[in-house]
Design a protein around this motif. Structure first.
Motif, PDB file in Angstrom:
ATOM      1  N   LYS A  36      50.922  -5.735   3.368  1.00  0.00           N
ATOM      2  CA  LYS A  36      51.202  -4.512   4.106  1.00  0.00           C
ATOM      3  C   LYS A  36      50.657  -4.614   5.509  1.00  0.00           C
ATOM      4  O   LYS A  36      49.487  -4.918   5.725  1.00  0.00           O
ATOM      5  CB  LYS A  36      50.577  -3.318   3.388  1.00  0.00           C
ATOM      6  N   ASP A  37      51.545  -4.367   6.450  1.00  0.00           N
ATOM      7  CA  ASP A  37      51.172  -4.339   7.871  1.00  0.00           C
ATOM      8  C   ASP A  37      50.489  -5.631   8.302  1.00  0.00           C
ATOM      9  O   ASP A  37      49.528  -5.629   9.088  1.00  0.00           O
ATOM     10  CB  ASP A  37      50.254  -3.144   8.167  1.00  0.00           C
ATOM     11  N   GLY A  38      50.930  -6.753   7.741  1.00  0.00           N
ATOM     12  CA  GLY A  38      50.392  -8.049   8.135  1.00  0.00           C
ATOM     13  C   GLY A  38      49.016  -8.351   7.602  1.00  0.00           C
ATOM     14  O   GLY A  38      48.414  -9.369   7.960  1.00  0.00           O
ATOM     15  N   ALA A  39      48.465  -7.495   6.748  1.00  0.00           N
ATOM     16  CA  ALA A  39      47.122  -7.712   6.202  1.00  0.00           C
ATOM     17  C   ALA A  39      47.155  -8.817   5.156  1.00  0.00           C
ATOM     18  O   ALA A  39      48.187  -9.103   4.547  1.00  0.00           O
ATOM     19  CB  ALA A  39      46.592  -6.421   5.588  1.00  0.00           C
ATOM     20  N   ASP A  40      45.978  -9.438   4.971  1.00  0.00           N
ATOM     21  CA  ASP A  40      45.858 -10.489   3.956  1.00  0.00           C
ATOM     22  C   ASP A  40      46.092  -9.889   2.569  1.00  0.00           C
ATOM     23  O   ASP A  40      45.521  -8.842   2.231  1.00  0.00           O
ATOM     24  CB  ASP A  40      44.466 -11.117   4.039  1.00  0.00           C
ATOM     25  N   ASN A  41      46.948 -10.537   1.794  1.00  0.00           N
ATOM     26  CA  ASN A  41      47.299  -9.972   0.480  1.00  0.00           C
ATOM     27  C   ASN A  41      46.569 -10.660  -0.679  1.00  0.00           C
ATOM     28  O   ASN A  41      46.959 -10.497  -1.827  1.00  0.00           O
ATOM     29  CB  ASN A  41      48.805 -10.033   0.258  1.00  0.00           C
TER      30      ASN A  41
END
Length: 629
Positions: free
Chosen positions: A314-319
């Motif tokens: 989400k929104d380029g965050a680390d998953n």
């Protein structure tokens, strides 16, 4: 064939290599047999049951040593379609290249010495002159040219016959019906076995098929300046007919189609054995199709299939953490504490987060490393992590059977690697062979060709490692478990009568190779042979080449000194007085030819009774491995 762990090195040279491992033997050393070939693919070649010669025995120590099926003891297999051996292949030369090659001067003069122990001879060996005549007739009968004296009478049962192609040393023991032969050739190498058979069978009444004759070869020196040296040079070393291959594999750098991936995964299912299994599929995110689920689904093979997806970023965050949370939630809901996972599949779209998912499955106690099946595909360098994951899993599995197999599914523009790491299947080699054969039969419908590249069994482990007790040993062997009759009989039958050494020297001054003068060689030979009791020596230089030999006998030995016409000198010394006389003859020659420097030395016992031991080893108290002193 070799009894050492040279699998990796051998597979770089030959196209096909296979490693047989034997567990039920005393662990004095690792019992392995490695076979290599450029013609025979051991995974698909039907075994041949060879007929044994009349008096041969097939020795099997225990029933557990009997093979249960074709691949019973196969531990590793490697296929290297572009081995170093093929890179030696001679390219087709044009007329100009061939003419230029023919103009090159001779730079080497190799020779081959064959040591022959001929026993149980039926010919009358009491007359050396008659025996020599019979041997000469046999030699000339197969096309060799004898240049030594044929008519003079012989008193000594030891004599030398020289030919344009080499020489033969004959040593007769009439009462024992035994003859110690040396057959040294510097041309017509391909007729070595024929010459041995002609002498032993036709002239001496022996047998080269059964146990009454044994022989082996030693690389030796030859003769420069022979008229046929160019033709002979083509026969030296490995013959590379029909082995031409490019040094590089075809470039296949395009992404593999999904259809090829599905073909690869379908073949892995053919390797997997069992029914009612539980499988985990390591998928990418739900945004991407998890194609593996088209094949790995609930049915006859699988009673439960659990896909583990990556969480959406989400929104380029680390998953990573969301994926760990999602995986934990899925495992807890789909895999109760008692659930056992039999197989794990890496989907085409799986990411490096699959490593975390595997660790969570392992740490949850849902797997038995002694019975697990993992498979993945690698399509680019970005997928190397999958290969490493399966390799690491193989390292963690302690006991056999365990393996890691690699297959290639090739199209004209792409190459997909299928990797399998699995344990607990003692028939895995057969299952792999059957699965690949079935895939190859689908060639007309398939978009790719399939080949096996590597199958590696479990890692070798130190026998002193405490974990090593978990191994495929079906019984504990003690001395009484083995039949020593044959080895004791063979030990007792040995009668060493002499010792022999083959020395190879190079003539040099201050480290620079220097051509030896024939006159110096002849003078040295006359002096050295002249000091031996009952010595008889002759010099031969009528071979049609540049070199010469001194050959002679005395009461307790024989010697042949071969000069190749340039820098190399061979000493072939035989003595019934053992090592002291060999050393004395060598020392005397080197005192007179002071620029000789030794670089190769072979020493071996000679005798009858299938001798393999020196006289000293047969003395009471020296060695009593099989018989009491």
């Amino acid at each position: 064939e070799m009894n050492e762990l040279f699998m990796k090195k051998v597979s770089k040279v030959f196209e096909y290599a296979v490693h047989y491992q034997f567990n039920d033997v005393p662990r004095i050393l690792d019992q392995a047999a490695i076979f290599a070939s450029n013609d025979v693919d051991f995974m698909f070649q039907v075994p041949t049951e060879h007929e044994l010669v009349d008096d041969a025995n097939l020795l099997v120590e225990k029933d557990s040593m009997l093979s249960e099926h074709q691949f019973h003891r196969v531990h590793d297999y490697r296929h290297n379609p572009y081995p170093a051996f093929k890179k030696l292949c001679s390219k087709v030369q044009g007329a100009d290249d061939k003419e230029q090659a023919d103009d090159k001067p001779q730079t080497t003069a190799p020779g081959i010495m064959m040591i022959v122990e001929a026993e149980k001879l039926t010919a009358d060996l009491s007359s050396p002159s008659k025996v020599r005549k019979s041997i000469i007739n046999a030699i000339e009968g197969i096309g060799f040219t004898v240049v030594s004296d044929k008519s003079s009478s012989l008193k000594s049962p030891w004599f030398v016959i020289t030919m344009k192609e080499g020489y033969v040393v004959v040593r007769l023991w009439a009462k024992e019906k035994y003859c110690a032969l040396d057959i040294h050739l510097w041309s017509s190498f391909d007729s070595h076995d024929g010459l041995k058979e002609a002498i032993v069978v036709k002239a001496l009444g022996g047998d080269v098929v059964h146990k009454s004759t044994s022989s082996y070869r030693i690389v030796a020196g030859g003769m420069f300046g022979l008229s046929d040296w160019k033709g002979e040079a083509k026969k030296h070393g490995p013959q590379l007919d029909n082995l031409c291959a490019s040094e590089k594999e075809p470039v296949r750098n395009q992404a593999s189609p999904v259809d090829v991936y599905l073909e690869a995964m379908a073949m892995s299912l053919d390797v997997l054995q069992g029914s009612g299994l539980t499988a985990v599929v390591l998928c990418g995110s739900k945004e991407k199709e998890c194609a593996t689920l088209k094949l790995v689904k609930v049915g006859d093979r699988f009673s439960k299939v659990v896909p583990l997806y990556d969480a959406e970023a989400k929104d380029g965050a680390d998953n990573r953490q969301p994926t760990l949370d999602l995986t934990k939630e899925t495992i807890e809901s789909e895999l109760p504490d008692e659930a056992h996972v039999d197989a794990i599949f890496f989907d085409f779209e799986s990411t490096v987060l699959a490593n975390d998912k595997i660790n969570m499955v392992l740490q949850g106690g849902h797997t038995d490393l002694q019975k697990i099946f993992l498979t993945s595909t690698t399509d680019s360098r970005l997928d190397i992590w999958k290969r490493r994951a399966l390799s690491t899993m193989r390292d963690q599995i302690v006991s056999e059977p365990v393996y890691r197999a690699q297959f290639l599914f090739n199209t004209t523009s792409s190459s997909l690697e299928l990797s399998i790491t699995a344990s607990g299947d003692p028939m895995h080699m057969e299952h792999i062979s059957d699965a690949v054969a079935a895939a190859q039969k689908k060639k007309k419908k398939s978009k790719a060709t399939v080949e096996i590249r590597n199958i590696l069994g479990g890692n070798w482990r130190d026998p002193l490692d405490p974990v090593y007790e978990i191994v495929n040993v079906t019984f504990s062997a003690v001395k009484e478990d083995y039949d020593h009759t044959d080895s004791t009989d063979q030990w007792s039958s040995q009668t060493p009568v002499a010792v022999q050494t083959l020395l190879q020297f190079s003539n040099s001054v201050d480290g620079t190779p220097t051509i030896l003068k024939k006159a110096d060689l002849v003078a040295a030979c006359k002096e050295v042979f002249g000091t031996r009791i009952g010595a008889s020596m002759k010099v031969y230089d009528n071979f049609g080449g540049d070199g010469a030999i001194c050959a002679g006998t005395w009461e307790t030995g024989t010697a042949v000194v071969v000069w190749d016409g340039r820098y190399e000198v061979d000493l072939n010394i035989f003595s019934t007085l053992e090592q002291d006389e060999l050393n004395a003859f060598e020392s005397d020659i080197k005192e007179r030819l002071t620029n000789l420097g030794g670089w190769l030395r072979d020493i071996q016992p000679r005798g009858h009774g299938r001798v393999v031991n020196f006289k000293d080893a047969k003395k009471p108290g020296v060695s009593s491995l099989f018989v009491d002193a």
